[in-house]
Design a protein around this motif. Sequence first.
Motif, PDB file in Angstrom:
ATOM      1  N   GLY A 112       1.002  -1.115  -0.053  1.00 34.86           N
ATOM      2  CA  GLY A 112      -0.177   0.122   0.014  1.00 34.86           C
ATOM      3  C   GLY A 112       1.046   1.113  -0.052  1.00 34.86           C
ATOM      4  N   LYS A 113       0.569   2.184   0.831  1.00 31.44           N
ATOM      5  CA  LYS A 113       1.170   3.645   0.695  1.00 31.44           C
ATOM      6  C   LYS A 113       2.679   3.402   1.374  1.00 31.44           C
ATOM      7  N   GLY A 114       2.752   2.213   2.102  1.00 32.43           N
ATOM      8  CA  GLY A 114       3.963   2.010   2.744  1.00 32.43           C
ATOM      9  C   GLY A 114       5.181   1.731   1.568  1.00 32.43           C
ATOM     10  N   PHE A 115       4.819   1.236   0.539  1.00 30.60           N
ATOM     11  CA  PHE A 115       5.953   0.654  -0.617  1.00 30.60           C
ATOM     12  C   PHE A 115       6.758   1.918  -0.879  1.00 30.60           C
ATOM     13  N   ARG A 116       6.581   3.003  -1.158  1.00 39.16           N
ATOM     14  CA  ARG A 116       7.263   3.894  -1.760  1.00 39.16           C
ATOM     15  C   ARG A 116       8.437   4.449  -0.655  1.00 39.16           C
ATOM     16  N   PRO A 117       7.935   4.838   0.611  1.00 44.08           N
ATOM     17  CA  PRO A 117       8.839   5.142   1.553  1.00 44.08           C
ATOM     18  C   PRO A 117       9.714   3.867   2.037  1.00 44.08           C
ATOM     19  N   GLU A 118       9.362   2.629   2.118  1.00 41.55           N
ATOM     20  CA  GLU A 118      10.069   1.475   2.513  1.00 41.55           C
ATOM     21  C   GLU A 118      11.225   1.303   1.259  1.00 41.55           C
ATOM     22  N   PHE A 119      10.749   1.443   0.232  1.00 39.77           N
ATOM     23  CA  PHE A 119      11.701   1.010  -0.832  1.00 39.77           C
ATOM     24  C   PHE A 119      12.825   2.235  -0.882  1.00 39.77           C
ATOM     25  N   LEU A 120      12.509   3.454  -0.801  1.00 43.49           N
ATOM     26  CA  LEU A 120      13.356   4.460  -0.739  1.00 43.49           C
ATOM     27  C   LEU A 120      14.477   4.577   0.256  1.00 43.49           C
ATOM     28  N   SER A 121      13.918   3.990   1.442  1.00 42.00           N
ATOM     29  CA  SER A 121      14.826   3.733   2.895  1.00 42.00           C
ATOM     30  C   SER A 121      15.846   2.538   2.534  1.00 42.00           C
ATOM     31  N   TYR A 122      15.110   1.578   1.569  1.00 37.05           N
ATOM     32  CA  TYR A 122      15.968   0.269   1.518  1.00 37.05           C
ATOM     33  C   TYR A 122      16.958   0.768   0.615  1.00 37.05           C
ATOM     34  N   ALA A 123      16.872   1.488  -0.726  1.00 32.43           N
ATOM     35  CA  ALA A 123      17.541   1.850  -1.585  1.00 32.43           C
ATOM     36  C   ALA A 123      18.691   2.959  -1.371  1.00 32.43           C
ATOM     37  N   ARG A 124      18.430   3.544  -0.152  1.00 32.70           N
ATOM     38  CA  ARG A 124      19.596   4.616   0.288  1.00 32.70           C
ATOM     39  C   ARG A 124      20.812   4.068   0.188  1.00 32.70           C
ATOM     40  N   SER A 125      21.033   2.832   0.871  1.00 37.42           N
ATOM     41  CA  SER A 125      22.456   2.323   1.104  1.00 37.42           C
ATOM     42  C   SER A 125      22.255   0.825   0.355  1.00 37.42           C
ATOM     43  N   ARG A 126      21.272   0.384  -0.438  1.00 34.01           N
ATOM     44  CA  ARG A 126      21.585  -0.987  -1.051  1.00 34.01           C
ATOM     45  C   ARG A 126      21.467  -0.671  -2.433  1.00 34.01           C
ATOM     46  N   PRO A 127      22.708  -0.653  -3.174  1.00 33.76           N
ATOM     47  CA  PRO A 127      22.731  -0.503  -4.846  1.00 33.76           C
ATOM     48  C   PRO A 127      22.315  -1.904  -5.303  1.00 33.76           C
ATOM     49  N   MET A 128      21.756  -1.801  -6.573  1.00 32.47           N
ATOM     50  CA  MET A 128      21.233  -2.908  -7.368  1.00 32.47           C
ATOM     51  C   MET A 128      22.586  -3.533  -7.859  1.00 32.47           C
ATOM     52  N   THR A 129      22.521  -4.950  -7.755  1.00 28.77           N
ATOM     53  CA  THR A 129      23.677  -5.761  -8.138  1.00 28.77           C
ATOM     54  C   THR A 129      23.089  -6.627  -9.097  1.00 28.77           C
ATOM     55  N   GLY A 130      21.995  -6.542  -9.436  1.00 28.63           N
ATOM     56  CA  GLY A 130      21.393  -7.179 -10.855  1.00 28.63           C
ATOM     57  C   GLY A 130      20.486  -6.370 -11.336  1.00 28.63           C
TER      58      GLY A 130
END
Length: 476
Positions: A400-418
């Motif tokens: 729900g509404k938590g997707f975007r803030p949760e993902f942005l928090s996750y992405a802040r220090s976890r780069p894509m490796t695939g």
Amino acid sequence: MTELGTGIGWRPEIAEAVEALPGVDWVEVVAENICAGHLPDSLTRLRARGVTVVPHGVSLGLGGADRPDPARLAALAEKAVALGAPLVSEHIAFVRAGGPLTATPQLEAGHLLPVPRTRDALDVLCENVRIAQDALPVPLALENIAALISWPGEEMTEGRFLAELVERTGVRLLVDVANLHTNHVNRGEDPAKALSELPVEAIAYVHVAGGVERDGVWHDTHAHPVPGAVLDVLADLASRVAPPGVLLERDDDFPPAEELAEELRVIRGTVTGARRGAGSNARAPRVGAAPTRSARAERVPAARQPLLIGAGARVSGGPMPGAAVVAAPTAPETAPETAPEDARQRLGLAQASLLSALAAGTPVPEGFDSRRIGVQSRALAAKRAGVVAKVAPELPEILGKGFRPEFLSYARSRPMTGGYRRDALDFAEHLLVAGRPEDPAARRLLTEWWQDRSGNRPPGRAARLVRAARHALVRR
């Protein structure tokens, strides 16, 4: 030089509208979004009507420090053959960094990042382009990209960098006038100066797209109408040379078909008006002529088969039945230049350092504008969130509404490796390991989604410790 006319970027969301639009001579399709053996019905119908289809790659990373991946090149070549394309296009950019060359973890940007305009970077790019040209069955055109950040210590303007690239490789150019405007707003670079330095006879076609300005930064969104400033750059280009093709790009927030038709009409009128105003002073590309003295993209060594253009083009092993043969020039082929390995390593370390700062939160490399790095970093994370929401639409539904803030928090220090699908799985795993979402029903749905796609059980304590250690290494 293939005369393309006026075209539009084909996207699944507007496939029916594109088929019905009047005056569309050709379309461009993102190469990574199609399979050579299972072309979308809409593209098949367009081809049957005689509409040219050009594959546009986004993942080769020819501006990166590593040599191009043979598997990616083979896939792009296969799609060019399947589509009967007269050429393919890619970008002057890097999209990944790290790996064995730099003895650092390999990171994926999920975005086109600028190449430093240095001699090292140009040497590497030229060799990578020649490798790609040898692997592709049709000519290659390369696009100038939009950028927010500038590399310190650059040695050339964009125009001179592109001119020397063309001279050394014979590659064609895909000039994106919206990107020239973006770089004018964001980096103070004069579009007219860039156009004056370009070898205009090398232009294969032109991109036109919309964007929006926020807080003094121009965002090349491809989701807004084409502004007058971009049309002005298009008119300037068209007053200098008759572009073989002009294409409207739209990737999101698609308007009604009537609005797309109107934008195409305005683009067509802008080119026609500029050509009429230029009169006999503007140059037209020489049809079939090599753009430079080198013209490596047009040459085929005597020991190799002729270059084949169109539906019968080859990937390897000689011509296919029914293909049209384009005779190779008789001039002897000179030995190809290669980039020094130390130049590749220097470029690789610089790109890995920049991408790590953008995607993993490591310190900003010396000489970069830290504020701009922050803006670019947030933009990369926002793009990741948007693409993950598209490739895994169940995640926004579950969270729900938590997707975007949760993902942005996750992405802040976890780069894509695939790729983005791997990113979606890693994000879901991250949430489950942390005991989120708190709602038991949502957590159960997320667990089932993750298990269905990964084939695994959520990791135990030992696996979590290993991943935490690996993550710490990435941040070092």
